[in-house]
Every structure is written in structure tokens, then in C-alpha cells.
Design a protein around this motif. Structure first.
Motif, PDB file in Angstrom:
ATOM      1  N   ASP A 147      39.958  38.962  41.729  1.00 34.60           N
ATOM      2  CA  ASP A 147      39.691  39.405  40.359  1.00 34.60           C
ATOM      3  C   ASP A 147      38.252  39.103  39.937  1.00 34.60           C
ATOM      4  O   ASP A 147      37.600  39.932  39.296  1.00 34.60           O
ATOM      5  CB  ASP A 147      40.670  38.758  39.373  1.00 34.60           C
ATOM      6  N   PHE A 148      37.748  37.934  40.308  1.00 26.57           N
ATOM      7  CA  PHE A 148      36.366  37.604  39.947  1.00 26.57           C
ATOM      8  C   PHE A 148      35.386  38.517  40.691  1.00 26.57           C
ATOM      9  O   PHE A 148      34.349  38.904  40.129  1.00 26.57           O
ATOM     10  CB  PHE A 148      36.078  36.129  40.232  1.00 26.57           C
ATOM     11  N   ASN A 149      35.740  38.875  41.922  1.00 29.81           N
ATOM     12  CA  ASN A 149      34.910  39.835  42.669  1.00 29.81           C
ATOM     13  C   ASN A 149      34.864  41.182  41.949  1.00 29.81           C
ATOM     14  O   ASN A 149      33.806  41.817  41.844  1.00 29.81           O
ATOM     15  CB  ASN A 149      35.449  40.032  44.085  1.00 29.81           C
ATOM     16  N   LYS A 150      36.025  41.626  41.463  1.00 26.42           N
ATOM     17  CA  LYS A 150      36.082  42.909  40.738  1.00 26.42           C
ATOM     18  C   LYS A 150      35.248  42.851  39.468  1.00 26.42           C
ATOM     19  O   LYS A 150      34.574  43.826  39.103  1.00 26.42           O
ATOM     20  CB  LYS A 150      37.530  43.259  40.416  1.00 26.42           C
ATOM     21  N   SER A 151      35.295  41.701  38.810  1.00 25.50           N
ATOM     22  CA  SER A 151      34.488  41.530  37.609  1.00 25.50           C
ATOM     23  C   SER A 151      33.000  41.644  37.937  1.00 25.50           C
ATOM     24  O   SER A 151      32.239  42.313  37.224  1.00 25.50           O
ATOM     25  CB  SER A 151      34.770  40.169  36.969  1.00 25.50           C
ATOM     26  N   LEU A 152      32.598  41.021  39.041  1.00 19.72           N
ATOM     27  CA  LEU A 152      31.187  41.026  39.426  1.00 19.72           C
ATOM     28  C   LEU A 152      30.741  42.377  39.972  1.00 19.72           C
ATOM     29  O   LEU A 152      29.543  42.675  39.995  1.00 19.72           O
ATOM     30  CB  LEU A 152      30.920  39.910  40.439  1.00 19.72           C
TER      31      LEU A 152
END
Length: 229
Positions: A147-152
């Protein structure tokens, strides 16, 4: 009989117009109180609107926000429930109810809110961060990192995404990866005190106590400087 019917109709129109005028006034007052951070006053204004027009979603949403700021999380959750009952596609209500539910430690329900928000707006990086945070709390660290990767992927300039991804990597014992993320977070915000705290903890675990003290001191210095401002 006809005259009475006409008179009644005229009175009804006049009453409706007055009620509309009053609700617009109190909605405006409520928003002004929110802007001024007078949350109890805002709640009183929205109470009046809800009493007159109980099926409007906006006063419930705004009253919920005021309650959230007052840390009345249960009350806020109930208001966001009402707002979504009357307007199921109100993205911001899902966002704020998700945050409220995090504070209530209702992580699975919060994730459900962020899921709904993403259906309505898939390019808001904060929804992925919120959902990722919930996954950390329920020990789903690899899924949280996704999820943090998708945010970035949406924006590289979100310090919270780097910070929380660093937290998830720490739980997965990827210390170097965590430190790299913390560095990125500090590049975006050198006064991000939570990062110094976490770096200090990692340094302590490595028995690098001098480095840990440096990070704790930086945290304290930034906090002290911000308090003086």
C-alpha cells in the motif's frame, strides 16, 4: 374553502423559505466556527440544522469532524455513519470515518472505509497510507508495504508513506530498508520528529548508543523549537 387552501399554501411556502434561510445561516455559522476551531459552537450550529433538516448529509459530516477534533471518536463515527446513510458516495466521510476508527482501534472497519474511498478516488495517496497503517496494526507488514508503494507511485513526496513503510520494514527486520525510508522522510521534512525517535530505537538495538542519543536529542530539539514557535 378555496381561500383557506390558498392561504395555507402561501404560509407553507413562507415557512419553507424561512427554514431554508435559517439552515443556510446556521450551516455558514457552523463552518465559520470550524475554521476558528470553536468546535463546540460548531456542533451547536449543526445541531440546529439537523433538527430542521434531519436528512441532510453535510451537517452530520461537519458535526462529525468537529467531534473528531474534540476527540469524541464514538460521536464522530456515528455522525459519519449518518452522513454516509444519506450520501453513500461522500468520499471524505469514508476518509474521516477511517481515521476515527483507527483511533477507536477498529482496524478492519477502518480498512473497509479506505477500500470504499479508493473505489471513489483511486488516486488519493492518503487512502493507501491509511489502509497500510491499519495493516501494520494487524501485523500484515508485507501487504502494508504494498500500500505504501502504491501511495508513492502517485507521489514521491509523501513523507508519511516513507515513514510508515520504514516502520513496516522494521517489523520485517529489514533494518537497512527502514533506515533508507526514514532518510527519505527526513529529506522531505527535516523536522519529522517521529523519524528521529524510530532511528534512535534502531540504533539502540544495534547497540550504537551514541547514534541513538544523537537522534533522541534531535527529536527533543525539534520539538522544543516548534513549541517556541
Amino acid at each position: 374553502m378555496i381561500k383557506k387552501t390558498v392561504l395555507f399554501a402561501v404560509l407553507l411556502i413562507a415557512f419553507s423559505a424561512e427554514a431554508q434561510l435559517n439552515t443556510d445561516y446556521y450551516m455558514g455559522m457552523g463552518r465559520a466556527h470550524l475554521y476558528a476551531e470553536k468546535y463546540n459552537d460548531a456542533i451547536e450550529s449543526f445541531n440546529i440544522v439537523i433538527k430542521v433538516k434531519p436528512e441532510m448529509s453535510q451537517p452530520y459530516f461537519l458535526r462529525g469532524f468537529a467531534k473528531y477534533k474534540l476527540m469524541d471518536y464514538l460521536g464522530a463515527e456515528q455522525d459519519f455513519n449518518k452522513a454516509l446513510e444519506y450520501k453513500p458516495n461522500l468520499t471524505e466521510a469514508y476518509r474521516h470515518r477511517g481515521v476515527v476508527r483507527i483511533n477507536l482501534k477498529k482496524y478492519y472497519l477502518a480498512m473497509a472505509d479506505f477500500n470504499e474511498a479508493l473505489k471513489l478516488n483511486a488516486i488519493d495517496e492518503d487512502f493507501y497510507i491509511g489502509r497500510g497503517f491499519c495493516k501494520i496494526r494487524i501485523n500484515q507488514y508485507e501487504q502494508a508495504i504494498d500500500d505504501f508503494n502504491k501511495s508513492l507511485e502517485i507521489t514521491k513526496k509523501n513523507k508519511r508513506a516513507y515513514f510508515f513503510r520504514g516502520v513496516a520494514k522494521t517489523f520485517l527486520e529489514d533494518t537497512l530498508g527502514a533506515l533508507a525510508d526514514y532518510k527519505q522522510a527526513l529529506n522531505l521534512d527535516p523536522e519529522y520528529t517521529d523519524v528521529y525517535m524510530n532511528k534512535g530505537v534502531l540504533s539502540s538495538e544495534w547497540e550504537k548508543y551514541d547514534t541513538a542519543i544523537i537522534n533522541y536529542n534531535k527529536k527533543a530539539l525539534v520539538k522544543k523549537t516548534n513549541n517556541h514557535h
